[in-house]
Design an enzyme around this catalytic site. Sequence first.
Site, short mmCIF file in Angstrom:
data_model
loop_
_atom_site.label_atom_id
_atom_site.label_comp_id
_atom_site.label_asym_id
_atom_site.label_seq_id
_atom_site.Cartn_x
_atom_site.Cartn_y
_atom_site.Cartn_z
N ASN A 285 0.84 -1.19 0.00
CA ASN A 285 0.00 0.00 0.00
C ASN A 285 0.88 1.25 0.00
OD1 ASN A 285 0.69 -0.81 2.69
ND2 ASN A 285 -0.92 0.48 3.55
N GLU B 147 -3.25 -4.63 -2.79
CA GLU B 147 -3.81 -5.54 -3.80
C GLU B 147 -3.94 -4.84 -5.16
OE1 GLU B 147 -4.90 -4.88 -0.79
OE2 GLU B 147 -6.20 -6.45 0.01
#
Length: 129
Positions: free
Chosen positions: A44, A57
């Site tokens: 992230n 993701e």
Amino acid sequence: MMTVASALLDSAAAAAAKAYAPYSHFQVGCALLTARGNLFTGCNVENASYGLTICAERNTIFHAVAEEGPGMKIAQLAVIALGHEFPPCGGCRQVIAEFAGAETPIWFLRDGKPVSMTMAELLPASFRI
Ligand code: THU
């Protein structure tokens, strides 16, 4: 024995250590294996304008598409956060579903152990056009 799942989770943990997370202090990492057999990882990356933050993701998936092109398919994906345990957030589930099949396993930790859920279990009745 080193399974694909444990290799993916190890790679995700290494990616989590690179997170840029000065606001939440949630260091999240993701690793995915594509149908072509390539491994991609990501973390992230947060922003002072909080809404511009990208999850591990989506960062990983977008990188995989940038490398393999629009035909990129996810064979397996793992997500890990340092010091926390959770499956992918709702928004990322929709993005994973775009490049995964109903049976694609998504790995994460629960009580310190790898568990997997299929994409269909994580996001039933996903939006499709
Ligand atoms: N985050 C992820 O990277 N993936 C998830 O599935 C859940 C949340 C990140 C976003 C933000 O930087 C931090 O974790 C706290 O929400």
